[in-house]
Design an enzyme around this catalytic site. Structure first.
Site, PDB file in Angstrom:
ATOM      1  CB  SER A 261      -0.892   0.022   1.240  1.00 36.92           C
ATOM      2  OG  SER A 261      -0.080   0.305   2.373  1.00 36.92           O
ATOM      3  CE  LYS A 262       0.362   8.601  -0.947  1.00 39.05           C
ATOM      4  NZ  LYS A 262       0.516   9.100   0.418  1.00 39.05           N
ATOM      5  NE  ARG A 263      -2.189   3.743   5.908  1.00 40.79           N
ATOM      6  CZ  ARG A 263      -2.947   2.702   6.270  1.00 40.79           C
ATOM      7  NH1 ARG A 263      -2.571   1.921   7.262  1.00 40.79           N
ATOM      8  NH2 ARG A 263      -4.069   2.450   5.639  1.00 40.79           N
ATOM      9  CG  ASP A 266       3.449   7.531   2.359  1.00 41.39           C
ATOM     10  OD1 ASP A 266       4.050   7.738   1.283  1.00 41.39           O
ATOM     11  OD2 ASP A 266       2.248   7.778   2.531  1.00 41.39           O
TER      12      ASP A 266
END
Ligand code: GLU
Length: 505
Positions: A261-263, A266
């Site tokens: 996921s994007k998380r 990040d």
């Protein structure tokens, strides 16, 4: 074999995840390998989820990767238009056809009524499925007399069209990657095919378009596997031949636990999107992080497919040549951010110093430094092996462009001797007298002087590096001064001696 026609069919709901780019890539490789056609179809029937800019982002991402489109929203083609919102009129007649044959029906249930049915089912401890088990208790054209539902439609009461999932039947599906799958129809619900806003849902539009656009192979992400029995059932209801299906494995987090996921990106500092996403909640992109498209594509190709050999480096042509659906894995592929960097390192080493100098010049310009290619070419050659990205060249070479402002105190403590100032000022004189300031000439002269004076070569060189660089890093010292030139070298010696000399006295 039937003419190969494949499509990448993203919904423009935000930036395209790298999993989506991989789907596009595998479709493209398969099309090129089989001399087929690669189509870009935009599936934008869910107007509520439409995001401005997403369509351009998809197109630019594919372009950056070198994935060329044969038929699509910009290219046109024999089955235009390729944007589903522009094909609105087409779907209604197919929904009507299914109703006319009894394979679909009108449903008038309000959101409130659906919520109530859902909570009743939950109270009884089961999940709510709108199918044969509840159909006759709900508000639809199967449970009410014909005159009533016709009146509701005439009165403009909102309705949807639902697919009438067959009762008590095993639905047999085939997938090129997952093999034979059997799903019992009673576990499936009567999916909405057409909405009251006059738009089809994904399922209807997707199946109708795949048929009309003569798609031979549907290659898509694993998240669509649960829709496969419905799609098989729909093809049967229409009486159409089915394309072949291949559901690609998920891209997993680096620890292998769950979907990437994007998380995760990040948290660990890597992008999960091909390009920078500039709208709303912005997101990093591989392109802007300094990845080469060849490296990105090579990395992505191997996340879910393997060539059956140890070979890891593939150009696009080689990928086209070697790709086959048979070698796509079933199991999810763990994303490895370090491996991504490894691929970029490889492709950077393949570039000529001149090419890298051109790229690095752009980077320097943004920092306000202007140098010509020939100068930068030498510099790049000195540090190339140590870097993964063009931007890393700066971290390895910043001291070439600006004299050190500070001197690493740990190095000063360890390397700066009481005799260093005197020795460096002598060295300054030696260098000053060399007319031809090449690395070879300065190295020979300096070594001769050290030998004559019987100095410790390590001590002299360490102190010399400290005044030039401000630390103990950097390439061969005579390469550094050849690049800096005589004036700058002498200046740095004077400045270093005066600052560090004072510091330690
Ligand atoms: N529109 C779907 C998506 O966003 C396409 C799925 C498919 O390829 O059938 O992924």
């Amino acid at each position: 074999m039937q003419q190969v026609r494949v499509r990448f069919a993203p919904s423009p709901t935000g930036p395209l995840h790298i999993g989506g780019v991989r789907t596009a890539l595998y479709n493209f490789l398969f099309a090129r390998k089989n001399k087929g056609t690669f189509i870009l179809r935009i599936e934008d029937t869910d107007q509520g989820r439409f995001v401005e800019g997403a369509e351009e982002y998809i197109i630019e991402s594919l372009k950056w990767c070198g994935i060329t489109i044969d038929e699509g929203i910009k290219e046109g083609g024999p089955f235009s238009p390729y944007r589903q919102s522009e094909r609105k009129e087409i779907y209604k007649q197919y929904a009507d056809y299914l109703i006319s044959t009894g394979a679909a029906y009108y449903a008038f249930d309000t959101p409130g009524q659906l919520d109530q049915a859902r909570s009743e089912a939950e109270n009884e401890g089961c999940a709510f499925l709108y199918n044969a088990s509840v159909r006759d208790r709900m508000q639809n054209s199967l449970s009410m007399p014909e005159a009533k539902w016709k009146t509701l439609i005439e009165q403009g009461v909102p309705f949807v069209v639902r697919y009438k999932m067959p009762l008590n039947e095993d639905i047999h599906c085939d997938d090129l990657i997952r093999g034979h799958i059997v799903v019992h129809s009673d576990t499936l619900d009567d999916k909405v095919l057409f909405k009251s806003d006059g738009m089809p849902t994904y399922h209807l539009a997707n199946v109708v378009d795949d048929h009309l656009m003569e798609i031979s192979h549907v290659i898509r992400g694993e998240e669509w596997l649960p829709s496969l029995p419905l799609h098989f059932a729909l093809y049967r209801s229409f009486g159409w031949d089915r394309p072949l299906f291949a559901h690609l494995p998920l891209l997993l987090k680096p620890d292998g636990k769950g979907k990437l996921s994007k998380r995760d990106g990040d948290k660990m500092g890597f992008p999960v999107f091909p390009l920078y996403w500039p709208y709303g909640e912005t997101a990093k992109g591989y392109r802007e992080e300094g990845y080469y498209p060849e490296a990105f594509v090579n990395m992505l190709a191997l996340l879910g497919w393997n060539p059956g050999t140890e070979k890891e480096i593939f150009s696009m042509e080689e990928l086209i040549d070697s790709f086959s659906i048979e070698r796509v894995h079933k199991a999810g592929s763990r994303f490895d951010p370090e491996k991504a960097k490894w691929f970029n390192h490889h492709y950077l080493q393949q570039r000529s110093n001149k090419q890298l100098a051109i790229e690095f010049r752009e980077f320097l310009r943004a920092k306000g430094f202007h140098h010509d290619i020939v100068e930068l070419e030498t510099l790049v050659g000195l540090v190339k092996e140590r870097v993964n990205f063009v931007k890393d060249i700066w971290n390895e070479t910043d001291f070439f462009f600006r004299a050190p402002e500070t001197f690493d105190q740990a190095v000063v403590k360890k390397r700066w001797k009481s005799e260093s100032p005197v020795q460096l000022m002598e060295l300054r004189q030696i260098l000053n007298d060399i007319p031809d300031f090449t690395a070879a000439a300065t190295e020979a002269a300096v070594k001769k002087w050290i030998a004559q004076k019987n100095y410790n070569i390590g001590d002299v060189m360490n102190a010399f590096r400290l005044v030039l660089v401000g630390a103990s890093r950097g390439p061969h010292i005579f390469d550094i001064i050849a690049w800096l030139g005589k004036d700058e070298t002498l200046k740095r010696i004077e400045r270093g001696v005066s600052i560090i000399g004072n510091t330690t006295s």
